[in-house]
Scaffold this motif. Sequence first.
Motif, PDB file in Angstrom:
ATOM      1  N   TYR A   1      40.707  43.400  51.945  1.00 39.29           N
ATOM      2  CA  TYR A   1      41.097  41.817  51.652  1.00 39.29           C
ATOM      3  C   TYR A   1      41.326  41.669  50.226  1.00 39.29           C
ATOM      4  O   TYR A   1      42.186  40.716  49.877  1.00 39.29           O
ATOM      5  CB  TYR A   1      39.703  41.173  52.049  1.00 39.29           C
ATOM      6  CG  TYR A   1      39.564  41.057  53.321  1.00 39.29           C
ATOM      7  CD1 TYR A   1      40.571  40.326  54.112  1.00 39.29           C
ATOM      8  CD2 TYR A   1      38.658  41.803  54.168  1.00 39.29           C
ATOM      9  CE1 TYR A   1      40.325  40.033  55.598  1.00 39.29           C
ATOM     10  CE2 TYR A   1      38.620  42.026  55.472  1.00 39.29           C
ATOM     11  CZ  TYR A   1      39.488  40.905  56.448  1.00 39.29           C
ATOM     12  OH  TYR A   1      39.291  40.604  57.720  1.00 39.29           O
ATOM     13  N   VAL A   2      40.869  42.100  49.220  1.00 36.00           N
ATOM     14  CA  VAL A   2      41.267  42.086  47.769  1.00 36.00           C
ATOM     15  C   VAL A   2      42.752  42.411  47.728  1.00 36.00           C
ATOM     16  O   VAL A   2      43.424  41.688  47.092  1.00 36.00           O
ATOM     17  CB  VAL A   2      40.528  42.791  46.840  1.00 36.00           C
ATOM     18  CG1 VAL A   2      41.123  43.168  45.609  1.00 36.00           C
ATOM     19  CG2 VAL A   2      39.067  42.598  46.735  1.00 36.00           C
ATOM     20  N   ARG A   3      43.322  43.492  48.429  1.00 32.79           N
ATOM     21  CA  ARG A   3      44.708  43.398  48.275  1.00 32.79           C
ATOM     22  C   ARG A   3      45.507  42.416  49.126  1.00 32.79           C
ATOM     23  O   ARG A   3      46.483  42.130  48.426  1.00 32.79           O
ATOM     24  CB  ARG A   3      45.220  45.055  49.075  1.00 32.79           C
ATOM     25  CG  ARG A   3      44.503  46.278  48.173  1.00 32.79           C
ATOM     26  CD  ARG A   3      45.277  47.674  48.698  1.00 32.79           C
ATOM     27  NE  ARG A   3      44.764  47.824  50.084  1.00 32.79           N
ATOM     28  CZ  ARG A   3      43.636  48.260  50.494  1.00 32.79           C
ATOM     29  NH1 ARG A   3      42.853  48.755  49.684  1.00 32.79           N
ATOM     30  NH2 ARG A   3      43.842  48.502  51.858  1.00 32.79           N
ATOM     31  N   CYS A   4      44.954  42.133  50.224  1.00 31.45           N
ATOM     32  CA  CYS A   4      45.630  41.207  50.926  1.00 31.45           C
ATOM     33  C   CYS A   4      45.603  39.914  50.062  1.00 31.45           C
ATOM     34  O   CYS A   4      46.734  39.009  50.187  1.00 31.45           O
ATOM     35  CB  CYS A   4      44.905  40.629  52.131  1.00 31.45           C
ATOM     36  SG  CYS A   4      44.868  41.881  53.664  1.00 31.45           S
ATOM     37  N   VAL A   5      44.694  39.342  49.271  1.00 31.16           N
ATOM     38  CA  VAL A   5      44.783  38.087  48.459  1.00 31.16           C
ATOM     39  C   VAL A   5      45.749  38.563  47.472  1.00 31.16           C
ATOM     40  O   VAL A   5      46.466  37.386  47.091  1.00 31.16           O
ATOM     41  CB  VAL A   5      43.316  38.015  48.097  1.00 31.16           C
ATOM     42  CG1 VAL A   5      43.254  36.974  46.993  1.00 31.16           C
ATOM     43  CG2 VAL A   5      42.360  37.541  49.103  1.00 31.16           C
ATOM     44  N   ASP A   6      45.736  39.638  46.748  1.00 24.75           N
ATOM     45  CA  ASP A   6      46.835  39.828  45.595  1.00 24.75           C
ATOM     46  C   ASP A   6      48.286  39.609  46.329  1.00 24.75           C
ATOM     47  O   ASP A   6      49.085  39.157  45.499  1.00 24.75           O
ATOM     48  CB  ASP A   6      46.658  41.308  45.269  1.00 24.75           C
ATOM     49  CG  ASP A   6      45.305  41.406  44.182  1.00 24.75           C
ATOM     50  OD1 ASP A   6      44.601  40.195  44.006  1.00 24.75           O
ATOM     51  OD2 ASP A   6      44.933  42.414  44.229  1.00 24.75           O
TER      52      ASP A   6
END
Length: 262
Positions: free
Chosen positions: A136-141
């Motif tokens: 999810y951190v990657r998705c937000v980025d």
Amino acid sequence: MKAWIDDLAHALLRRVRGPVRRSVAEVDAVNAATAALREQLFAWAEVAPSVAVSLGQNCSTAWTIKAVGAKQASYPFDWLAVSPALLEHVLDDGFRTFLDRRRMIPLLTDGGHRDYHRSLFGHRDPRSFDRHHAYYVRCVDRFNGVLATDEPILFVTTVVNEPAKRRRLAGGFRPAFRLPERQTPAHFQGVMDRLVARHPRSRFLFIEQYTERPFHLELTHRDARMAWVRHDAQGVSTGARYLDPLDDHVMRALLLGALRRR
């Protein structure tokens, strides 16, 4: 969920439910209405977007983007149960509460969130598993990165106005973010305003989904930034995709029109 498991479950459900029975004339009518509306969306889009991004409200949006070959990457709302108020809060908050593991609930198969929805994260548990939270951190980025470009974006939403058929989705929202009933374009003005303020070349396709009804397909609202389609399907949706191939064809064709793909 692994693709082969989902495909197997889909095949079993189709066998249990059986096909939607239509006459040749009814099939022709569905295809004709779909082709006409696809052309309307093609004209509305004006230019082909560089990317299609799901804004929920269930898994069907991301599934359809993937099914037509337009899913270039994963984004934070792909498989999530969300409401307009929830989206507004996440955008205003810069995803801080969204990504805060202290606010998450471990469910093993899914993950919940104390502020938003008790089973917010579909098929992942970012509270329990570091790799799920990192996803999810990657998705937000990626989401923020797309908004920082100057390329046209198509945001796509499947509007869920059948809460009785989606009880897990509708019943899981926290009081401040409960899924409103009878959603209209007015419910999403705040979401669109926030995204357009960050990315002026944003457009929005909303597909208001109804199931197990006589077929109906209509472009009910269109302006420079939004197209709102009502689709009454004769068959059933699992929340991710339709069991009936013709219903699924309609959904794919609408998205392809907004993507300006023949």
